[in-house]
Design a protein around this motif. Structure first.
Motif, PDB file in Angstrom:
ATOM      1  N   TRP A  19     -46.231 -55.367  -0.928  1.00 54.34           N
ATOM      2  CA  TRP A  19     -45.765 -54.145  -0.274  1.00 54.34           C
ATOM      3  C   TRP A  19     -44.720 -54.391   0.814  1.00 54.34           C
ATOM      4  O   TRP A  19     -43.955 -53.496   1.135  1.00 54.34           O
ATOM      5  N   ASP A  20     -44.665 -55.585   1.388  1.00 51.17           N
ATOM      6  CA  ASP A  20     -43.641 -55.851   2.397  1.00 51.17           C
ATOM      7  C   ASP A  20     -42.757 -57.038   2.017  1.00 51.17           C
ATOM      8  O   ASP A  20     -42.023 -57.568   2.854  1.00 51.17           O
ATOM      9  N   THR A  21     -42.818 -57.447   0.756  1.00 49.93           N
ATOM     10  CA  THR A  21     -42.026 -58.587   0.301  1.00 49.93           C
ATOM     11  C   THR A  21     -40.887 -58.164  -0.616  1.00 49.93           C
ATOM     12  O   THR A  21     -39.716 -58.406  -0.330  1.00 49.93           O
ATOM     13  N   ARG A  22     -41.234 -57.516  -1.709  1.00 55.75           N
ATOM     14  CA  ARG A  22     -40.194 -57.101  -2.655  1.00 55.75           C
ATOM     15  C   ARG A  22     -40.723 -56.006  -3.570  1.00 55.75           C
ATOM     16  O   ARG A  22     -41.865 -56.080  -4.041  1.00 55.75           O
ATOM     17  N   ALA A  23     -39.887 -54.998  -3.805  1.00 55.84           N
ATOM     18  CA  ALA A  23     -40.232 -53.921  -4.739  1.00 55.84           C
ATOM     19  C   ALA A  23     -39.115 -53.832  -5.773  1.00 55.84           C
ATOM     20  O   ALA A  23     -38.197 -53.017  -5.647  1.00 55.84           O
ATOM     21  N   SER A  24     -39.199 -54.677  -6.781  1.00 56.12           N
ATOM     22  CA  SER A  24     -38.185 -54.704  -7.822  1.00 56.12           C
ATOM     23  C   SER A  24     -38.415 -53.579  -8.827  1.00 56.12           C
ATOM     24  O   SER A  24     -39.544 -53.328  -9.253  1.00 56.12           O
ATOM     25  N   LEU A  25     -37.330 -52.917  -9.222  1.00 53.05           N
ATOM     26  CA  LEU A  25     -37.429 -51.805 -10.164  1.00 53.05           C
ATOM     27  C   LEU A  25     -37.220 -52.224 -11.617  1.00 53.05           C
ATOM     28  O   LEU A  25     -37.272 -51.374 -12.507  1.00 53.05           O
ATOM     29  N   ARG A  26     -36.983 -53.488 -11.861  1.00 51.37           N
ATOM     30  CA  ARG A  26     -36.628 -53.919 -13.219  1.00 51.37           C
ATOM     31  C   ARG A  26     -37.678 -53.496 -14.233  1.00 51.37           C
ATOM     32  O   ARG A  26     -37.364 -52.807 -15.215  1.00 51.37           O
TER      33      ARG A  26
END
Length: 256
Positions: A19-26
């Protein structure tokens, strides 16, 4: 048109969890397309500087043409005194159509509600189980619409979720989204008691599968008119003027 009203995007600057590192949409975008989801509301992962995070989300929104809506994430304490300016930039420069606040950061404030009122924006406020604030929000800001994600609790607190259903019934400006709600009987109860006009479909992507979350709405087996409200109609009604403003701004390109 199916609209997912709850999805994170972009880089966080922490390392305590996804939740605070990365939210990739791929993967999310592939899954959403396969599920028939047409548009998605994006806001940042948790971040120590939401001005920076919102700018990244704005670039993603702009890159997707009409695929995305943007919400401005703000921190009630750390951004104190500059909330209005952050929202002004998000609305006038980025074309954002709402505000996101999380109790994990800090409790919502009058400053945030006043900014929402000034720009006619809905506020998606994750109360993290502390649902009694809905009573205060409804009474103090009846002209601001509040969306309570996870039916009030991502932690499956059924007491909190039942309490949110009560608020949905009693207060015209309190809404809820369906993201991460595992108790299907509570989703059924929310629609039965509060009505389909008070519920919005959300997935909490990219970490939850949008197709799985969407299936929970489909198996409610509601009349098509009610299902359409949950899957997009309610959201379009809530963003109102802000949605038209976004379309005009994106049509002309983002201002630097």
């Amino acid at each position: 048109m199916i609209i997912d009203c709850h999805c994170h995007a972009g880089m966080g600057d922490g390392l305590t969890g996804p939740w605070d590192t990365r939210a990739s949409l791929r993967d999310y975008l592939q899954r959403a397309a396969a599920a028939g989801i047409h548009r998605t509301v994006l806001f940042s992962a948790f971040h120590s500087n939401y001005a920076v995070a919102n700018q990244e989300v704005a670039r993603i929104v702009a890159s997707g043409s009409s695929r995305f809506y943007g919400f401005a994430f703000v921190h009630a304490e750390r951004d104190r005194g500059r909330i209005h300016k952050l929202i002004e930039i998000a609305v006038k420069r980025y074309g954002f159509v709402g505000i996101k606040v999380h109790r994990h950061d800090a409790a919502i404030t009058r400053e945030i509600c006043a900014a929402a009122r000034a720009y006619a924006l809905p506020v998606l406020y994750d109360v993290a189980g502390e649902v009694s604030v809905c009573e205060l929000l409804a009474q103090e800001y009846p002209d601001v619409n509040f969306i309570i994600p996870h039916l009030g609790s991502f932690a499956d607190d059924w007491r909190a979720q039942l309490a949110v259903i009560d608020h949905l019934v009693r207060h015209p400006n309190i809404y809820a989204d369906t993201s991460g709600v595992r108790r299907f009987d509570l989703l059924e109860q929310a629609v039965k008691r509060a009505g389909a006009a008070k519920i919005l479909f959300g997935s909490d992507g990219p970490w939850l599968h949008p197709g799985v979350e969407l299936a929970k709405i489909k198996v409610l087996r509601l009349p098509l008119s009610q299902e359409n409200l949950i899957l997009g109609g309610n959201f379009r009604n809530l963003i109102g003027i802000a949605g038209r403003r976004q379309a005009m701004l994106l049509a002309g390109g983002l201002r630097s």
